[in-house]
Enzyme design. Structure first.
Site, PDB file in Angstrom:
ATOM      1  N   LYS A  26     -23.245 -34.172  -9.058  1.00 11.70           N
ATOM      2  CA  LYS A  26     -23.651 -32.740  -8.995  1.00 11.70           C
ATOM      3  C   LYS A  26     -22.297 -31.936  -9.332  1.00 11.70           C
ATOM      4  O   LYS A  26     -21.119 -32.333  -9.370  1.00 11.70           O
ATOM      5  CB  LYS A  26     -24.097 -32.382  -7.585  1.00 11.70           C
ATOM      6  CG  LYS A  26     -22.951 -32.753  -6.444  1.00 11.70           C
ATOM      7  CD  LYS A  26     -23.376 -32.825  -5.296  1.00 11.70           C
ATOM      8  CE  LYS A  26     -22.335 -32.896  -4.217  1.00 11.70           C
ATOM      9  NZ  LYS A  26     -22.701 -33.391  -2.767  1.00 11.70           N
ATOM     10  N   ARG A 128     -28.392 -28.875   7.811  1.00 11.24           N
ATOM     11  CA  ARG A 128     -28.321 -28.365   6.689  1.00 11.24           C
ATOM     12  C   ARG A 128     -30.075 -28.591   6.054  1.00 11.24           C
ATOM     13  O   ARG A 128     -30.820 -27.817   6.233  1.00 11.24           O
ATOM     14  CB  ARG A 128     -27.213 -29.083   5.608  1.00 11.24           C
ATOM     15  CG  ARG A 128     -26.831 -28.235   4.189  1.00 11.24           C
ATOM     16  CD  ARG A 128     -26.022 -28.885   3.527  1.00 11.24           C
ATOM     17  NE  ARG A 128     -26.102 -30.263   3.211  1.00 11.24           N
ATOM     18  CZ  ARG A 128     -25.136 -30.786   2.585  1.00 11.24           C
ATOM     19  NH1 ARG A 128     -23.849 -30.322   2.036  1.00 11.24           N
ATOM     20  NH2 ARG A 128     -25.108 -32.095   1.931  1.00 11.24           N
ATOM     21  N   TYR A 256       0.759  -7.250 -14.176  1.00 10.11           N
ATOM     22  CA  TYR A 256       0.131  -6.381 -13.422  1.00 10.11           C
ATOM     23  C   TYR A 256       0.596  -5.837 -11.994  1.00 10.11           C
ATOM     24  O   TYR A 256       1.039  -6.812 -11.369  1.00 10.11           O
ATOM     25  CB  TYR A 256      -1.226  -6.686 -13.350  1.00 10.11           C
ATOM     26  CG  TYR A 256      -2.552  -6.541 -14.452  1.00 10.11           C
ATOM     27  CD1 TYR A 256      -2.419  -5.260 -15.351  1.00 10.11           C
ATOM     28  CD2 TYR A 256      -3.190  -7.769 -15.007  1.00 10.11           C
ATOM     29  CE1 TYR A 256      -3.196  -5.358 -16.475  1.00 10.11           C
ATOM     30  CE2 TYR A 256      -3.892  -7.707 -15.982  1.00 10.11           C
ATOM     31  CZ  TYR A 256      -3.980  -6.582 -16.809  1.00 10.11           C
ATOM     32  OH  TYR A 256      -4.769  -6.592 -17.986  1.00 10.11           O
ATOM     33  N   MET A 305      -6.596 -12.445 -15.675  1.00  9.64           N
ATOM     34  CA  MET A 305      -7.726 -13.089 -16.039  1.00  9.64           C
ATOM     35  C   MET A 305      -7.871 -14.195 -16.975  1.00  9.64           C
ATOM     36  O   MET A 305      -8.261 -15.403 -16.508  1.00  9.64           O
ATOM     37  CB  MET A 305      -9.084 -11.976 -16.481  1.00  9.64           C
ATOM     38  CG  MET A 305     -10.322 -12.526 -16.634  1.00  9.64           C
ATOM     39  SD  MET A 305     -11.467 -11.614 -17.430  1.00  9.64           S
ATOM     40  CE  MET A 305     -11.496 -10.257 -16.209  1.00  9.64           C
TER      41      MET A 305
HETATM   42  C1  LIG Z   1     -22.204 -34.510  -2.083  1.00 13.73           C
HETATM   43  C2  LIG Z   1     -22.950 -35.410  -1.357  1.00 13.73           C
HETATM   44  C3  LIG Z   1     -22.452 -36.791  -1.272  1.00 13.73           C
HETATM   45  C4  LIG Z   1     -21.195 -37.288  -1.482  1.00 13.73           C
HETATM   46  O1  LIG Z   1     -20.241 -36.752  -0.975  1.00 13.73           O
HETATM   47  P1  LIG Z   1     -18.608 -36.964  -0.904  1.00 13.73           P
HETATM   48  O2  LIG Z   1     -18.007 -36.415   0.331  1.00 13.73           O
HETATM   49  O3  LIG Z   1     -18.302 -36.508  -2.150  1.00 13.73           O
HETATM   50  O4  LIG Z   1     -18.462 -38.512  -0.977  1.00 13.73           O
HETATM   51  C5  LIG Z   1     -23.300 -37.654  -0.429  1.00 13.73           C
HETATM   52  N1  LIG Z   1     -24.614 -37.112  -0.006  1.00 13.73           N
HETATM   53  C6  LIG Z   1     -24.720 -35.989  -0.168  1.00 13.73           C
HETATM   54  C7  LIG Z   1     -26.504 -35.583   0.212  1.00 13.73           C
HETATM   55  C8  LIG Z   1     -24.478 -35.116  -0.862  1.00 13.73           C
HETATM   56  O5  LIG Z   1     -24.909 -33.788  -1.068  1.00 13.73           O
END
Ligand SMILES: *Cc1c(COP(=O)(O)O)cnc(C)c1O
Length: 361
Positions: A26, A128, A256, A305
């Site tokens: 991701k 969550r 700046y 920037m």
């Molecule tokens: C991102 C994620 C992981 C991986 O977590 P890490 O701490 O990077 O190993 C595992 N399970 C879910 C559902 C996640 O969203």
């Protein structure tokens, strides 16, 4: 990329040979890149890729990735793309379940495979995403009455696997998951994968591997566990080049707001990186140093920037010389500490306009 492979193999060595591996890709593979990382993982025969939303999954399909891709949070409006790209959706609420089942029923002719796989997320304490445990029986019955779908996996997520002060809580999550997943799966007459552990979980709760683990930050070279960290290889460095070198007299200011002050004659190197590239502006005014020809040069003045200035007084350098923004001598872990955050955030906020270069040697 060889280092990434080495990290993957290290985590494999901690697992039973039969435990499957999902690698989380991701957020642009934690900031590393889309195609190159997924392609390498495909070559290394990982079992699944994990993404956050449907768009990320579709992007991987569009560049030719064929591995099963699990989408953690597919928006109900994106179920058409889930099916079109043959992505494996996570279903975490009665609402998402009902919308998905309805979509499937009315679009049977579009299904690339029948029955279609879905993945059930159980809430065990993270608060969550996930079904409340007391709804699982109803969920199982609902799914069973729809022969167009099947449950490919059931899972949950640990909220504090790396913090020993919460080990009781984590063990409670493991127990809750174990019991509720077992009960849920017993409703079905086919095998369903169970998975719970993230990177920290693999290291610290190795006995809760179930059928699969979800590896994230660890493969990218980070662990809050000291011993594990020593076994991981760094995967990314950020470098840039000096655009201009100049010498300024005592009394001049830099950047700046005139925030950088020359209390003596200074040598200044301008670097073409700024907060728009993901370099947090709170690193301004000496809060971070970059390596210039092997020596530490602090940021002087406010980060702009698109540019920043380094105080390179006493360091032999010129326009065109390389600069290491973070690497082995000024690490992402140190930068994260400076910014009171975690390496994840540093990695994922480096903007897409920063060129990613992949090498395998
Ligand atoms: C991102 C994620 C992981 C991986 O977590 P890490 O701490 O990077 O190993 C595992 N399970 C879910 C559902 C996640 O969203």
């Amino acid at each position: 990329m060889r280092n990434l492979e080495s990290n993957l193999n290290y985590f494999k060595s901690l697992l039973q040979p039969s435990t499957k591996i999902m690698v989380m890709v991701k957020a642009y593979s934690y900031g590393m890149g889309t195609f190159e990382i997924a392609n390498l993982l495909e070559k290394n025969n990982v079992d699944y890729l994990g993404v956050a939303n449907t768009f990320e999954g579709a992007e991987l399909r569009n560049v030719g990735i064929g591995l099963p891709i699990m989408v953690m949070n597919p928006e109900v409006e994106s179920f058409d793309l889930v099916i079109k790209h043959q992505l494996n959706p996570v279903i975490f609420s009665l609402k998402s379940l009902n919308v998905f089942l309805k979509y499937i029923e009315t679009n049977q002719h579009l299904l690339p495979i029948k029955p279609y796989p879905i993945n059930i997320k159980i809430e065990t304490g993270m608060n969550r995403l996930g079904f409340n445990i007391r709804d699982l029986e109803k969920v199982a019955e609902e799914i069973k009455s729809h022969p167009l779908v099947f449950v490919e996996s059931v899972f949950s997520h640990l909220s504090a696997a790396d913090e020993s002060q919460f080990d009781d809580f984590t063990n409670q999550q493991i127990q809750l998951f174990h019991q509720s997943a077992k009960k849920f799966c017993s409703t079905f007459d086919y095998p369903i994968l169970k998975h719970l552990l993230n990177s920290h979980g693999i290291v610290r709760f190795n006995n809760a591997q179930f059928d699969m683990v979800r590896l994230g930050i660890g493969i990218y070279g980070f662990s809050s566990d000291k011993e594990t960290q020593q076994n991981l290889l760094p995967v990314s460095t950020l470098t840039s080049k000096i655009s201009q070198f100049k010498t300024i007299p005592k009394g001049d200011t830099v950047g700046y707001g005139r925030a950088g002050k020359a209390t003596k004659e200074l040598s200044i190197a301008t670097i073409p990186l700024g907060y728009a590239d993901g370099l947090n502006r709170r690193l301004s005014n000496g809060n971070w140093s970059m390596m210039v020809n092997g020596k530490k040069a602090p940021i002087i003045g406010n980060i702009c920037m698109d540019m920043l200035m380094l105080d390179v007084t006493g360091i032999e350098c010129k326009a065109g010389d390389n600069v290491v923004v973070f690497g082995k001598d000024n690490t992402i872990v140190e930068m994260a500490e400076k910014l009171e955050t975690i390496p994840y955030e540093i990695l994922t906020t480096i903007s897409p306009r920063v060129n990613r270069i992949f090498s395998y040697n």
